[in-house]
Scaffold this motif. Structure first.
Motif, PDB file in Angstrom:
ATOM      1  N   ASN A 106     -13.304  48.913 -27.464  1.00 30.47           N
ATOM      2  CA  ASN A 106     -14.490  48.142 -27.821  1.00 30.47           C
ATOM      3  C   ASN A 106     -14.242  46.646 -27.684  1.00 30.47           C
ATOM      4  N   VAL A 107     -13.133  46.184 -28.243  1.00 28.77           N
ATOM      5  CA  VAL A 107     -12.836  44.745 -28.231  1.00 28.77           C
ATOM      6  C   VAL A 107     -12.589  44.241 -26.814  1.00 28.77           C
ATOM      7  N   GLY A 108     -11.945  45.072 -25.995  1.00 30.71           N
ATOM      8  CA  GLY A 108     -11.603  44.651 -24.640  1.00 30.71           C
ATOM      9  C   GLY A 108     -12.634  45.001 -23.591  1.00 30.71           C
ATOM     10  N   TYR A 109     -13.795  45.508 -24.009  1.00 34.89           N
ATOM     11  CA  TYR A 109     -14.768  46.036 -23.053  1.00 34.89           C
ATOM     12  C   TYR A 109     -15.204  44.996 -22.014  1.00 34.89           C
ATOM     13  N   ARG A 110     -15.607  43.827 -22.473  1.00 37.67           N
ATOM     14  CA  ARG A 110     -16.065  42.805 -21.519  1.00 37.67           C
ATOM     15  C   ARG A 110     -14.925  42.323 -20.627  1.00 37.67           C
TER      16      ARG A 110
ATOM     17  N   ARG B 106     -14.636  41.513 -30.858  1.00 35.78           N
ATOM     18  CA  ARG B 106     -15.183  41.749 -29.516  1.00 35.78           C
ATOM     19  C   ARG B 106     -15.891  40.509 -28.991  1.00 35.78           C
ATOM     20  N   ALA B 107     -16.631  39.813 -29.865  1.00 34.10           N
ATOM     21  CA  ALA B 107     -17.346  38.605 -29.443  1.00 34.10           C
ATOM     22  C   ALA B 107     -16.385  37.480 -29.089  1.00 34.10           C
ATOM     23  N   VAL B 108     -15.254  37.433 -29.791  1.00 34.56           N
ATOM     24  CA  VAL B 108     -14.291  36.339 -29.614  1.00 34.56           C
ATOM     25  C   VAL B 108     -13.362  36.574 -28.421  1.00 34.56           C
ATOM     26  N   ALA B 109     -13.106  37.837 -28.097  1.00 30.17           N
ATOM     27  CA  ALA B 109     -12.072  38.182 -27.111  1.00 30.17           C
ATOM     28  C   ALA B 109     -12.173  37.427 -25.783  1.00 30.17           C
ATOM     29  N   PRO B 110     -13.369  37.266 -25.188  1.00 32.46           N
ATOM     30  CA  PRO B 110     -13.448  36.556 -23.900  1.00 32.46           C
ATOM     31  C   PRO B 110     -13.312  35.032 -24.006  1.00 32.46           C
ATOM     32  N   LYS B 111     -13.032  34.527 -25.219  1.00 35.58           N
ATOM     33  CA  LYS B 111     -12.897  33.086 -25.476  1.00 35.58           C
ATOM     34  C   LYS B 111     -14.159  32.302 -25.109  1.00 35.58           C
ATOM     35  N   PRO B 112     -15.316  32.704 -25.648  1.00 39.02           N
ATOM     36  CA  PRO B 112     -16.552  31.973 -25.350  1.00 39.02           C
ATOM     37  C   PRO B 112     -16.574  30.627 -26.051  1.00 39.02           C
TER      38      PRO B 112
ATOM     39  N   MET C 248     -15.145  41.219 -16.696  1.00 44.07           N
ATOM     40  CA  MET C 248     -14.286  40.139 -16.205  1.00 44.07           C
ATOM     41  C   MET C 248     -13.133  40.640 -15.346  1.00 44.07           C
ATOM     42  N   ARG C 249     -12.942  41.990 -15.337  1.00 45.84           N
ATOM     43  CA  ARG C 249     -11.949  42.638 -14.468  1.00 45.84           C
ATOM     44  C   ARG C 249     -10.526  42.131 -14.697  1.00 45.84           C
ATOM     45  N   TRP C 250     -10.178  41.880 -15.963  1.00 46.03           N
ATOM     46  CA  TRP C 250      -8.802  41.501 -16.277  1.00 46.03           C
ATOM     47  C   TRP C 250      -7.878  42.693 -16.037  1.00 46.03           C
ATOM     48  N   PRO C 251      -6.604  42.453 -15.676  1.00 48.00           N
ATOM     49  CA  PRO C 251      -5.627  43.544 -15.568  1.00 48.00           C
ATOM     50  C   PRO C 251      -5.436  44.209 -16.936  1.00 48.00           C
TER      51      PRO C 251
END
Length: 212
Positions: free
Chosen positions: A103-107, A155-161, A112-115
């Motif tokens: 869930n947290v890494g979904y985006r 989850r909201a924070v993970a992509p560093k918005p 974002m296609r991170w490894p």
């Protein structure tokens, strides 16, 4: 060089048919600040967040996010702008069939296609930050209500918005659990320096989180 506000409303009006929700609303939110939207149910707080995301469009006025006008954007452009915005929904919107880590890494993985290794490292980092590191491989159904709220924040924070929108994140929680969720939001405010808009109808939460 003057930096554009994180969010700016200029003469914004919005109605559902004959029911006016917002009328000639103008405000600007500076980068790195936390803004509280406090009001009773139905006052237009969540509508304001949906206008910022471009999920709704105003009847009049202009809306800018990080200097870009979003109310006239096409969907493809909005997707790009939303990539720098984290959203904690009132109903959480976690995927029941995915683990906390997924869930947290979904985006990060799907959009974002991170490894895979990089996603896992970021998820571990964020869950550790909010005190849920030991729950990384649990399912949402195995967590308490407060823990699920904190997963939604992670989850909201993970992509560093640069901008995070909180839609009444403590609604329905008892005061003690709500306080732990608020503590995580305060930690984000003070340590991560993200711009935040916090919607609530709880005066207690507003006074706890607000800086002025």
């Amino acid at each position: 060089m003057k930096t554009a506000p994180a969010v700016e409303f200029e003469g914004v009006s919005f109605a559902f048919d004959e029911h006016v929700i917002l009328q000639d609303v103008s405000f600007a939110i500076a980068n790195g600040t936390m803004t509280i939207l406090l009001g009773e149910s139905g006052a237009g707080k969540s509508v304001t967040l949906k206008l910022i995301l471009g999920l709704l469009r105003p009847d009049e006025g202009a809306i800018r996010v990080n200097g870009e006008r979003v109310d006239t954007m096409r969907e493809q452009e909005l997707i790009r702008v939303r990539g720098d915005v984290g959203m904690v929904f009132q109903e959480l919107a976690l995927f029941d069939s995915l683990t906390v880590a997924e869930n947290v890494g979904y985006r990060l993985s799907e959009e974002m296609r991170w490894p895979e290794a990089q996603v896992r490292a970021r998820v571990e980092d964020v869950l550790g930050f909010i005190g849920l590191g030991e729950f990384i491989d649990r399912m949402p159904s195995e967590l308490s209500g407060g823990q699920r709220r904190r997963v939604a924040i992670a989850r909201a924070v993970a992509p560093k918005p640069s901008l995070i929108l909180f839609d009444d994140p403590t609604t329905g929680l008892d005061p003690i659990i709500a306080a732990t969720v608020n503590d995580e939001i305060v930690k984000l405010r003070d340590l991560e320096n993200v711009t935040s808009i916090f919607v609530t109808q709880q005066i207690r939460d507003a006074f706890y989180i607000a800086t002025h």
